[in-house]
Design an enzyme around this catalytic site. Structure first.
Site, PDB file in Angstrom:
ATOM      1  N   HIS A 366       0.798  -1.232   0.000  1.00  0.00           N
ATOM      2  CA  HIS A 366       0.000   0.000   0.000  1.00  0.00           C
ATOM      3  C   HIS A 366       0.824   1.272   0.000  1.00  0.00           C
ATOM      4  O   HIS A 366       0.262   2.359   0.070  1.00  0.00           O
ATOM      5  CB  HIS A 366      -0.918   0.046   1.227  1.00  0.00           C
ATOM      6  CG  HIS A 366      -1.942  -1.037   1.270  1.00  0.00           C
ATOM      7  ND1 HIS A 366      -3.201  -0.883   0.748  1.00  0.00           N
ATOM      8  CD2 HIS A 366      -1.884  -2.300   1.757  1.00  0.00           C
ATOM      9  CE1 HIS A 366      -3.887  -2.006   0.944  1.00  0.00           C
ATOM     10  NE2 HIS A 366      -3.101  -2.881   1.546  1.00  0.00           N
ATOM     11  N   LYS A 557      -9.155  13.234   4.900  1.00  0.00           N
ATOM     12  CA  LYS A 557      -8.191  12.123   4.881  1.00  0.00           C
ATOM     13  C   LYS A 557      -7.205  12.358   6.004  1.00  0.00           C
ATOM     14  O   LYS A 557      -7.217  13.419   6.619  1.00  0.00           O
ATOM     15  CB  LYS A 557      -7.473  12.070   3.535  1.00  0.00           C
ATOM     16  CG  LYS A 557      -6.902  13.427   3.094  1.00  0.00           C
ATOM     17  CD  LYS A 557      -6.289  13.382   1.699  1.00  0.00           C
ATOM     18  CE  LYS A 557      -7.276  13.524   0.572  1.00  0.00           C
ATOM     19  NZ  LYS A 557      -7.371  12.351  -0.271  1.00  0.00           N
ATOM     20  N   ARG A 558      -6.339  11.375   6.263  1.00  0.00           N
ATOM     21  CA  ARG A 558      -5.277  11.595   7.235  1.00  0.00           C
ATOM     22  C   ARG A 558      -4.481  12.847   6.851  1.00  0.00           C
ATOM     23  O   ARG A 558      -4.339  13.170   5.673  1.00  0.00           O
ATOM     24  CB  ARG A 558      -4.361  10.367   7.301  1.00  0.00           C
ATOM     25  CG  ARG A 558      -4.970   9.183   8.025  1.00  0.00           C
ATOM     26  CD  ARG A 558      -5.268   9.502   9.467  1.00  0.00           C
ATOM     27  NE  ARG A 558      -4.049   9.546  10.259  1.00  0.00           N
ATOM     28  CZ  ARG A 558      -3.697   8.623  11.156  1.00  0.00           C
ATOM     29  NH1 ARG A 558      -4.479   7.580  11.388  1.00  0.00           N
ATOM     30  NH2 ARG A 558      -2.574   8.730  11.841  1.00  0.00           N
ATOM     31  N   LYS A 669     -15.130   7.384  -3.495  1.00  0.00           N
ATOM     32  CA  LYS A 669     -16.405   7.616  -2.799  1.00  0.00           C
ATOM     33  C   LYS A 669     -17.004   8.948  -3.228  1.00  0.00           C
ATOM     34  O   LYS A 669     -18.207   9.049  -3.510  1.00  0.00           O
ATOM     35  CB  LYS A 669     -16.183   7.614  -1.277  1.00  0.00           C
ATOM     36  CG  LYS A 669     -15.756   6.266  -0.730  1.00  0.00           C
ATOM     37  CD  LYS A 669     -15.107   6.354   0.654  1.00  0.00           C
ATOM     38  CE  LYS A 669     -14.345   5.052   0.938  1.00  0.00           C
ATOM     39  NZ  LYS A 669     -13.439   5.128   2.103  1.00  0.00           N
TER      40      LYS A 669
END
Ligand code: 26Q
Length: 824
Positions: A366, A557-558, A669
């Site tokens: 990832h 997001k982070r 999304k």
């Protein structure tokens, strides 16, 4: 009565019957399982009773799924992940069971509002971000498409920390999702395994038949949660391990009078499943983390091997029946543990054991960020896992030997493919261990998989050609479209046909209608309702009033330097200055929405949060820009907050430094829900562009290869500041304390380091980003065109369904044939 009327009547009767049934069940759960009198039941009691009633409907399907998988002997997927970022489960479960309406009525007749109790269910936040949420989406998708699956992870007592913003700064608080117990799970005391640590290995032989005597043993106890698929097709199992001391207390120590010392072993054991590590990229490198990794990997492998032997009576058939997917390197010890179980415990020959191990295991990478790649000091691993360290040495020696003797041997630098990194004080490279022990290794977007072959894994790819493959990430449309956006879903099923909810690739039927004024206005109305709901939430959480008619521009997001929230806020400042300079221009009214957590030890990320909040304070209190610009930082970002923001977004910020975001899934999304993307050519943005078309997305900035070149020959920063409009002014303002009047030097260091070394290309991409934002302003005033683009996004993003991703894994990696009706 005609057919349709008959069906409608049956559905009505069915609904009435189910409602009555559920009502009785809820009362029974309340009374007999919770011991509560309905007259005094609190919201939480109703929630628990509702969950227990829903759970009963899942259990039958769950048992049927397990029985079928046993009887057919189909190959099963074991998804090993240290993170499952599930969020809430009730609304999702009810929708997948088609019980939502009946439950609403049942509770309603009991005087309880389903919406009101759904939102008090705590998020199961057993993950940091993308990787953990991906695992949760895939579990639901496997249940929905009929892939036999079991997810393995850790049942952390405390999930990801809760975030509060105090004086503009992030503060972390312990998360406590189990404080009201967890009604979804079943404790399996009978499924407990012993996990060893430390000690010594007897036998001079490294290859076979060694006896490891650990100095410490803890129990792993299973907790099972069923995950129900769409239309109740199947239910997969999420099996999470909790650590327990073998002896609750060391009695001899206790009897000697050392009461605290007697508890030490118990505490040491229970610490393993106590808390999730909050780092989402830089490995903490702590011993407890290594213990977590081995703990859950060993428990999971012992469990699946035992199940296999019990069912099939042989061990060598494992690769025909078992596919083990490693979610990043966190469970990479599975390679060594599998060899230990096969060689030491099942007494297999090394070669046979290796064939089985490689046949079962595959690994998903990832990230390519060098600092994010896990390595463990050899000395630490020798101390905690002496037998595994031996096994890793043997795996490595045999692998390097094979390469040396192969045709490529002469031209291969063995130090670059070795599992052991000899440069930095002897460390075990977990990515190499996972790669070498796998039959397939995959990246998570087309670009990322290509970069894997060119960079980090280039030397290994050269000696193992064909092992690296791509599976672009996907998201479950049930949670992220159907449940998060009921308004849009209704429109989509009206236009595309009711079966679009079963197969979102049919969203392309929307394409002929994207310019239709009536459909556009319905889509707009659905969005506006979602925005009004989010605006109420913002008012309640922060006391800030935002206008649902304004453009909602979101980056959720982070918080990470490579994701470039800093670029976004710097551009916001430029916009703020421009509005103040020309207050009478018809600026597109915008609400800049940020949400995300920073790892607690990540100083730079925390400064960025501080800056966003400081800018918000100044901008939101300025009457001159009042109805044009607002800046909102929504605290404590989690799955539930995302479910509220995603369907309310007009613009989706996906602005990572090209080459650094492996895929992204928030981008999918948001696009599926019709937000337009402003983004770089990075990760899955590239594939979003391919699917929606270049005219329906705002791509800007440097490409991955341009970034690489620019890092070799950095651009003169003074020259950049002279040439790029607004840049010097914005940086001077931030550095000089314009947004931190009480502490004027607060951001001096941040700006200075940007000017010294712009590793993430914030300054380099500033102009392209800002001018693209101004193009977006112009488009905002052309509503017809905006909505045509928005609908084109929804129509073309069905491909990003997790069902497509899972079908690809099943075919290319797991070798699991899908039933015809599970395929798209
Ligand atoms: C490792 C060692 C020690 C402690 C923590 C960690 C750790 C934990 C979590 C390292 C990385 C993570 C999470 C990484 C992650 O979420 N990556 C994201 O994965 C998504 C799903 O594939 C992608 O879409 C994102 O691009 C990627 O950043």
């Amino acid at each position: 009565m005609n057919d349709v009327q008959t069906q409608a009547a049956a559905a009505r009767d069915g609904l009435a019957e189910t409602t009555e049934f559920l009502k009785n069940e809820i009362i029974r759960k309340l009374t007999y399982s919770l011991g509560k009198n309905p007259a005094v039941a609190q919201s939480h009691d109703w929630l628990t009773a509702g969950i227990l009633a829903a759970r009963d409907h899942i259990v039958d399907i769950w048992h049927r799924t397990t029985r079928e998988s046993y009887e057919t002997g189909r190959k099963r997927v074991y998804y090993l992940s240290l993170e499952f970022l599930i969020g809430r489960s009730l609304a999702d479960a009810l929708n997948n069971l088609s019980l939502g309406e009946a439950m609403r009525r049942a509770l309603g007749e009991l005087g309880v509002d389903l919406d009101a109790i759904e939102v008090i269910e705590p998020d199961a936040a057993l993950g940091n971000g993308g990787l953990g949420r991906l695992a949760a989406c895939y579990m639901e998708s496997m249940a929905s498409t009929g892939v036999p699956a079991l997810g393995y992870g850790i049942r952390y007592d405390h999930g990801l920390f809760a975030q509060r913003i105090v004086n503009g700064q992030q503060q972390e608080y312990p998360e406590d999702w189990l404080s009201f117990r967890n009604p979804w799970e079943f404790e399996r005391r009978e499924s407990a395994y012993q996990i060893g640590f430390g000690g010594a290995v007897q036998s001079a032989h490294n290859d076979a038949g060694s006896v490891w005597t650990p100095s410490e043993i803890v129990y792993a106890v299973a907790y099972d949660t069923p995950i129900i698929g769409w239309r109740g097709r199947d239910a997969t199992t999420l099996r999470l391990w909790r650590s327990r001391a073998v002896h609750p207390m060391e009695l001899d120590v206790f009897n000697r009078g050392d009461h605290l010392g007697a508890l030490a072993a118990r505490n040491r054991a229970s610490a393993i499943s106590n808390v999730l590590y909050p780092n989402d990229s830089t490995p903490a490198g702590q011993e407890l983390r290594l213990r977590q990794e081995y703990f859950f990997t060993s428990a999971s492998l012992q469990d699946l091997v035992r199940r296999h032997v019990r069912q099939f009576g042989a061990i060598d058939t494992l690769p025909d029946k078992v596919a083990i997917q490693l979610n990043d390197t966190h469970p990479a010890l599975a390679v060594a543990e599998m060899m230990r179980l096969l060689v030491d415990e099942h007494k297999l020959e090394w070669e046979k054991a290796w064939e089985i191990t490689q046949g079962c295991i595959s690994y998903t990478n990832h990230t390519l960020l060098p600092e994010a790649l896990e390595t463990w000091p050899v000395a630490l691993m020798e101390r905690i896992l002496p037998r595994h360290m031996q096994i890793i040495f043997v795996i490595n020696a045999r692998f390097l030997d094979g390469v040396r003797k192969s045709p490529e041997g002469a031209s291969t630098d063995l130090s670059r493919i070795s599992i052991i990194d000899e440069q930095h004080g002897r460390r075990v490279r977990m990515a190499h261990l996972a790669f070498i022990g796998s039959h397939k290794v995959n990246g998570v977007s087309a670009l990322h998989s290509a970069l894997m072959k060119q960079t980090v894994f280039a030397p290994l790819n050269a000696v193992c050609p064909g092992r690296i493959t791509n599976v672009t990430n996907g998201i479950t449309p049930r949670r992220w479209l159907l449940n998060a956006n009921a308004g849009l879903t209704q429109l989509l099923s009206d236009v595309c046909g009711a079966d679009v909810v079963d197969d979102v690739s049919k969203l392309d039927r929307l394409m002929p209608h994207i310019a239709d004024a009536d459909i556009q206005s319905r889509a707009q109305a659905a969005r506006l309702a979602n925005k009004a709901k989010l605006a109420r939430f913002v008012k309640q959480e922060l006391g800030i009033l935002i206008d649902p008619q304004a453009m909602f521009d979101v980056q959720i997001k982070r918080i990470h330097e490579y994701k470039r929230q800093l670029l976004n806020i710097l551009e916001t400042i430029a916009l703020y200055d421009s509005i103040r300079a020309e207050p009478y221009r018809d600026w597109a009214p915008r609400v800049k929405i940020f949400s995300g957590k920073a790892a607690s030890s990540y100083v730079a990320a925390k400064q960025i949060i501080n800056l966003i909040n400081d800018v918000a304070t100044i901008v939101n209190n300025d009457r001159a820009t009042r109805d044009r610009l607002k800046v909102v930082f929504l605290p404590n970002y989690n799955v539930s907050v995302a479910e509220m923001i995603v369907p309310a977004a007009d613009l989706s910020e996906q602005i990572s430094t090209a080459g650094m975001e492996a895929s992204g899934t928030g981008n999918m999304k948001l696009a599926l829900n019709g937000a337009l993307t402003i983004g770089t050519l990075d990760g899955a943005n590239i594939e979003i562009q391919e699917h929606v078309g270049a005219d329906n997305i705002f791509i800007f900035g440097m490409t991955a290869s341009e970034v690489e070149h620019a890092r070799q020959a950095p651009r003169d920063i003074n020259d950049l500041q002279e040439k790029v409009a607004h840049l010097a002014g914005v940086l001077d303002a931030v550095a000089g304390g314009a947004f931190s009047p009480s502490d004027r030097d607060r951001y001096a260091g941040l700006v200075q380091s940007l000017r010294q070394n712009d590793w993430f290309m914030v300054l380099n991409d500033f102009d392209a980003y800002r001018t693209t934002q101004r193009r977006i302003d112009t488009l905002w005033s052309d509503r017809k065109e905006w909505w045509r683009m928005s609908l084109a996004n929804t129509a073309n993003c069905g491909w990003f369904s997790a069902d497509r991703a899972i079908a690809t894994y099943a075919k290319d990696i797991w070798g699991i044939p899908l039933n015809a009706d599970a395929q798209q």
